[in-house]
Design an enzyme around this catalytic site. Structure first.
Site, mmCIF file in Angstrom:
data_model
loop_
_atom_site.group_PDB
_atom_site.id
_atom_site.type_symbol
_atom_site.label_atom_id
_atom_site.label_comp_id
_atom_site.label_asym_id
_atom_site.label_seq_id
_atom_site.Cartn_x
_atom_site.Cartn_y
_atom_site.Cartn_z
ATOM 1 N N LYS A 1 0.815 -1.213 0.000
ATOM 2 C CA LYS A 1 0.000 0.000 0.000
ATOM 3 C C LYS A 1 0.857 1.276 0.000
ATOM 4 O O LYS A 1 0.398 2.333 -0.391
ATOM 5 C CB LYS A 1 -0.980 -0.032 1.160
HETATM 6 C C1 LIG Z 1 -4.328 -4.636 0.812
HETATM 7 C C2 LIG Z 1 -3.538 -5.885 0.655
HETATM 8 C C3 LIG Z 1 -3.883 -6.885 -0.287
HETATM 9 C C4 LIG Z 1 -5.108 -6.785 -1.161
HETATM 10 O O1 LIG Z 1 -4.988 -5.831 -2.168
HETATM 11 P P1 LIG Z 1 -6.281 -5.271 -2.946
HETATM 12 O O2 LIG Z 1 -5.796 -4.185 -3.799
HETATM 13 O O3 LIG Z 1 -7.210 -4.795 -1.853
HETATM 14 O O4 LIG Z 1 -6.862 -6.409 -3.704
HETATM 15 C C5 LIG Z 1 -3.053 -7.989 -0.404
HETATM 16 N N1 LIG Z 1 -1.970 -8.136 0.389
HETATM 17 C C6 LIG Z 1 -1.618 -7.215 1.318
HETATM 18 C C7 LIG Z 1 -0.415 -7.456 2.176
HETATM 19 C C8 LIG Z 1 -2.375 -6.057 1.475
HETATM 20 O O5 LIG Z 1 -2.013 -5.146 2.415
#
Ligand SMILES: *Cc1c(COP(=O)(O)O)cnc(C)c1O
Length: 502
Positions: free
Chosen positions: A116
């Protein structure tokens, strides 16, 4: 470039407006009206650029109401070597498992060790510039309800960014010890962190209620502030994710793994569908992607949807060792449906209305056919996740986190089922040290787990010798700054007092 709402095509806005507003007034999501198309020559020229250069190119093709200088400024502030531990914030790692080559795109080298950061390090800069273009002179107040990763990534991104304030609420017993410690030790003069006595849904509902209470918005307005959002439906979070798929492709070519023009598959551990959607958008721009492989954990609502065309959230919810994928409503899927229905706002609105009313919808046969052609959906359970971490570590010495393990497992299923050996990019979304307990159990099932989080980190290091990311290591001796806990119904008062508003 203009953007319109997935649920009302006559709602048309600039990119600055789309980013500042976050979501359309009709409840739809903002989507670009068309996608820039890159041909062979474009990719050729991207090959010789670094990550920042590639990001500048992609951003400038979408954010046409931003100047070159503005985009450069955002990119330079976000993707520093200091914050991402090197010049390539999204490096490739090449390894093998059971005869399959794994091209792993490591998206967790940022300040909070989860993917993120790739978007949340740049969103604050895009947002402050967007606000200047749309609501000049106001300060943005970002409210976040988090189940862990988003909260910390947003805090790090918005920390000390001028004209912004950020307040994060998390469920008091609903985040991992590491996640809680990461948030409570957050630095910055414009940040507030508070636990709530409730679960994630309570936090989310509380935040939505504050957003939509007119008296609170008015009070903010009187103080020259306005609410804005950092969650994953904001276009400003999706766009930065397109960049790393294009950049990964360039790296594969430069590393001699593929030739320019060769097709690849992408494999994405999926929750809210933002990350995999970004890869699909890169495909619409000309990135040669053959298959989009959508990996889920036991919360396999997307696997069922891809295989049947029926989305049904009326099912058991599982708490898993890959918590960021524990989601039953994947918000960004709405954008894919809009595309697959031929940009039909009416069809998209119909499905979303049905989801709201019954928790369920079924797409048309035409849409089912396009999904089947482009997407593969698979899932794995807790035991398979642990087993994958264990095998990958034992066979090749590569340590992956629980979310990435789900992707690796589903990729193996895909190859076994189809025999397709197209080179595949697997998105790795978190550092294994963010989920030390589960990863330690997976690689050393026989070991006696220590008590504290940082003892587990140390033990995982002893077992793997993989360096502990600096941003996690330095938290060990850090004192918590925040310890507030509030009742859910006291959240509005909490926000006003945190903003020093009467
Ligand atoms: C948020 C997240 C996901 C999922 O990603 P999306 O874009 O919501 O599908 C997968 N792995 C981790 C470690 C995350 O923080």
């Amino acid at each position: 470039m203009l953007y319109n709402s997935t649920q009302n095509a006559s709602e048309v806005v600039s990119s600055a407006q789309a980013i500042a507003q976050g979501i359309s007034k009709d409840g739809g999501l903002f989507v670009p009206q068309q996608f820039p198309k890159y041909d062979r020559a474009d990719f050729q020229s991207l090959l010789s650029l670094d990550y920042k250069g590639r990001a500048e190119k992609v951003f400038s093709d979408f954010l046409t109401d931003f100047s070159e200088e503005e985009i450069k400024d955002c990119v330079n502030k976000a993707y520093t070597a200091e914050k991402f531990g090197g010049n390539n914030p999204a490096p490739m790692a090449y390894t093998q498992l059971g005869g399959n080559l794994l091209n792993i795109l490591e998206l967790w080298h940022g300040p909070t060790c989860a993917f993120k950061d790739m978007a949340l390090q740049i969103l604050p800069h895009l947002l402050t510039k967007s606000l200047k273009k749309t609501y000049d002179g106001k300060d943005a107040v970002i409210l976040v309800a988090t189940s862990g990763d988003t909260g910390k990534a947003a805090l790090e991104g918005f920390k000390d960014v001028e004209h912004t304030k950020i307040i994060v609420f998390y469920p008091v017993d609903g985040v991992s010890p590491m996640q809680k410690h990461q948030m409570n030790t957050q630095e910055g003069g414009n940040v507030t962190v508070c636990a709530i006595k409730g679960n994630f849904d309570d936090a989310q509902t509380g935040v939505k209620k504050i957003f939509t209470t007119p008296e609170i918005s008015e009070k903010l307005g009187e103080n020259n502030m306005l609410f804005s959002s950092a969650n994953s439906i904001n276009w400003g979070r999706l766009l930065p994710q397109i960049v790393y798929y294009i950049s990964a492709y360039c790296d594969l070519v430069n590393d001699g793994k593929i030739a320019l023009g060769d097709k690849i598959n992408v494999v994405v551990p999926t929750g809210n569908f933002g990350n995999i959607l970004a890869s699909y958008y890169a495909g619409l721009m000309g990135l040669p992607v053959a298959k989009y492989i959508c990996a889920s954990n036991s919360n396999n609502v997307l696997t069922d949807f891809i295989n049947t065309g029926v989305y049904d959230k009326n099912r058991d919810f599982y708490t898993t060792m890959s918590p960021s994928m524990d989601i039953l409503v994947s918000s960004n899927l709405e954008r894919l449906l809009y595309k697959f229905s031929g940009d039909s706002d009416a069809a998209t609105k119909g499905w979303m209305d049905s989801l709201k009313a019954t928790g369920k919808y079924e797409v048309s046969d035409e849409v089912k056919a396009v999904i089947a052609e482009k997407f593969f959906g698979g899932f794995c359970d807790e035991e398979q996740t642990q087993n994958t971490i264990n095998r990958l570590f034992k066979q090749s010495g590569y340590l992956c986190d629980t979310h990435t393990a789900v992707a690796v497992n589903v990729y193996e299923q895909y190859v076994a089922e189809t025999g397709d050996t197209t080179p595949s990019v697997i998105a790795s979304t978190a550092s294994p040290y963010k989920f030390s307990k589960a990863v330690l159990k997976a690689v050393s099932p026989e070991c006696k787990l220590p008590e504290t989080e940082f003892e587990m980190v140390d033990m995982l290091y002893e077992v793997s010798k993989m360096p502990v990311p600096a941003p996690l290591a330095c938290l060990k001796d850090k004192k918590a700054r925040f310890s507030d806990v509030t009742e859910v119904d006291k959240m509005p008062e909490y926000v006003l007092s945190a903003l020093s508003i009467e």
